[in-house]
Design an enzyme around this catalytic site. Sequence first.
Site, PDB file in Angstrom:
ATOM      1  CE1 TYR A 152      -4.076   1.963   0.738  1.00 35.69           C
ATOM      2  CE2 TYR A 152      -2.777   3.008   2.457  1.00 35.69           C
ATOM      3  CZ  TYR A 152      -3.916   2.957   1.675  1.00 35.69           C
ATOM      4  OH  TYR A 152      -4.882   3.928   1.826  1.00 35.69           O
ATOM      5  CE  LYS A 156      -3.825   4.666  -1.525  1.00 37.15           C
ATOM      6  NZ  LYS A 156      -4.919   5.145  -2.382  1.00 37.15           N
TER       7      LYS A 156
HETATM    8  P1  NAP Z   1     -13.381   1.611   1.319  1.00 41.13           P
HETATM    9  O1  NAP Z   1     -14.389   2.080   2.297  1.00 41.13           O
HETATM   10  O2  NAP Z   1     -12.740   0.269   1.511  1.00 41.13           O
HETATM   11  O3  NAP Z   1     -14.039   1.686  -0.153  1.00 41.13           O
HETATM   12  C1  NAP Z   1     -13.249   1.329  -1.253  1.00 41.13           C
HETATM   13  C2  NAP Z   1     -13.968   1.722  -2.515  1.00 41.13           C
HETATM   14  O4  NAP Z   1     -13.126   1.427  -3.642  1.00 41.13           O
HETATM   15  C3  NAP Z   1     -15.256   0.940  -2.738  1.00 41.13           C
HETATM   16  O5  NAP Z   1     -16.185   1.780  -3.382  1.00 41.13           O
HETATM   17  C4  NAP Z   1     -14.808  -0.181  -3.682  1.00 41.13           C
HETATM   18  O6  NAP Z   1     -15.872  -0.680  -4.492  1.00 41.13           O
HETATM   19  C5  NAP Z   1     -13.826   0.578  -4.538  1.00 41.13           C
HETATM   20  N1  NAP Z   1     -12.862  -0.267  -5.245  1.00 41.13           N
HETATM   21  C6  NAP Z   1     -11.926  -1.090  -4.712  1.00 41.13           C
HETATM   22  N2  NAP Z   1     -11.217  -1.678  -5.695  1.00 41.13           N
HETATM   23  C7  NAP Z   1     -11.719  -1.209  -6.871  1.00 41.13           C
HETATM   24  C8  NAP Z   1     -11.413  -1.448  -8.227  1.00 41.13           C
HETATM   25  N3  NAP Z   1     -10.431  -2.291  -8.588  1.00 41.13           N
HETATM   26  N4  NAP Z   1     -12.130  -0.806  -9.184  1.00 41.13           N
HETATM   27  C9  NAP Z   1     -13.128   0.058  -8.835  1.00 41.13           C
HETATM   28  N5  NAP Z   1     -13.471   0.326  -7.563  1.00 41.13           N
HETATM   29  C10 NAP Z   1     -12.764  -0.313  -6.588  1.00 41.13           C
HETATM   30  O7  NAP Z   1     -12.150   2.642   1.195  1.00 41.13           O
HETATM   31  P2  NAP Z   1     -11.966   4.103   1.839  1.00 41.13           P
HETATM   32  O8  NAP Z   1     -11.456   3.930   3.205  1.00 41.13           O
HETATM   33  O9  NAP Z   1     -13.164   4.932   1.578  1.00 41.13           O
HETATM   34  O10 NAP Z   1     -10.733   4.635   0.969  1.00 41.13           O
HETATM   35  C11 NAP Z   1     -10.914   5.399  -0.210  1.00 41.13           C
HETATM   36  C12 NAP Z   1      -9.539   5.853  -0.713  1.00 41.13           C
HETATM   37  O11 NAP Z   1      -8.886   6.603   0.303  1.00 41.13           O
HETATM   38  C13 NAP Z   1      -8.611   4.685  -1.051  1.00 41.13           C
HETATM   39  O12 NAP Z   1      -7.802   5.019  -2.156  1.00 41.13           O
HETATM   40  C14 NAP Z   1      -7.766   4.573   0.200  1.00 41.13           C
HETATM   41  O13 NAP Z   1      -6.517   3.971  -0.058  1.00 41.13           O
HETATM   42  C15 NAP Z   1      -7.632   6.031   0.582  1.00 41.13           C
HETATM   43  N6  NAP Z   1      -7.309   6.216   1.997  1.00 41.13           N
HETATM   44  C16 NAP Z   1      -8.145   5.762   2.981  1.00 41.13           C
HETATM   45  C17 NAP Z   1      -7.795   5.938   4.315  1.00 41.13           C
HETATM   46  C18 NAP Z   1      -8.661   5.474   5.450  1.00 41.13           C
HETATM   47  O14 NAP Z   1      -8.227   5.562   6.603  1.00 41.13           O
HETATM   48  N7  NAP Z   1      -9.877   5.010   5.220  1.00 41.13           N
HETATM   49  C19 NAP Z   1      -6.577   6.565   4.632  1.00 41.13           C
HETATM   50  C20 NAP Z   1      -5.751   7.003   3.613  1.00 41.13           C
HETATM   51  C21 NAP Z   1      -6.122   6.827   2.299  1.00 41.13           C
HETATM   52  P3  NAP Z   1     -16.792  -1.939  -3.989  1.00 41.13           P
HETATM   53  O15 NAP Z   1     -17.700  -1.366  -2.924  1.00 41.13           O
HETATM   54  O16 NAP Z   1     -17.500  -2.378  -5.217  1.00 41.13           O
HETATM   55  O17 NAP Z   1     -15.831  -2.951  -3.430  1.00 41.13           O
END
Ligand code: NAP
Length: 244
Positions: A152, A156
Amino acid sequence: MAKLAIVTGASRGIGAAIAKKLAAEGCDVVVNCVSSVEKAEAVAAECRELGVNAYPMAWNVADYDACKLAVNEIKKNIGVPEILVNNAGITRDGLLIRMKPEQFNDVIQACLTGTFNMTSLVGAQMLRAKKGRIVNLASVSGIAGNAGQANYSAAKAGVIGLTKTAAKELGSRGITVNAIAPGFVETDMTASLPEDIQEGAKARISLGRFGKAEEIAEIAAFLASDRASYITGQVIVADGGMAL
Ligand code: NAP
């Protein structure tokens, strides 16, 4: 005419909050997911309640041909996007020496290759239109590294390099490309972390809590707006003061 935004991974979490925030600001939104079609439909319905058009669409951002098909379909049936938010991402945590190659590659494909696929395809349309805003979701793990997240963190860090390069290549046509690097945000991604890890993380955060998806959506909406017209190639850290 309303601006059209594509938000990848918008069925849940940060992406869903960004789609709704952009809808609240008057944008039509393509709500992408990979498999949770019903959830994407529900997010699109919430966007429509705000008076805009919203289009739930499932495709895998890691698959270049699927992205090409989707981007062409969007252009033909809806229009050329002015905003692209590369938010889709996954984690497959594990210590480096035990990490399986597929565990590494799956995360690189979803987080980094997916961002490349969409930026390249939508960027080409934005270049012809001579306008556009691209916002990429990076992470503090991509800046500082994080034990258990070699895959990851590498993905990133790659997103940050891609953001800066795209900003340099697309800037002359008025297109801005920026990244957001969140710390811990309350979503499904962090809910799966063991309780002790969550508590340990909170102890290191100046504000003493995880962020909310809506707090990240505020930044994305700002970077996607005319208000951010002179900001490009930047990484906005939003971690509640964790990396101080
Ligand atoms: P999440 O709740 O796990 O949701 C992930 C989303 O990405 C879902 O809509 C999923 O679709 C979609 N997805 C995953 N793989 C995909 C693919 N190959 N093609 C199309 N869609 C895909 O994630 P989140 O926490 O909201 O994170 C969103 C972004 O912020 C990510 O890039 C993550 O790395 C970044 N981020 C998150 C955090 C955190 O603490 N949460 C921190 C830093 C960065 P489905 O529902 O269909 O599976």
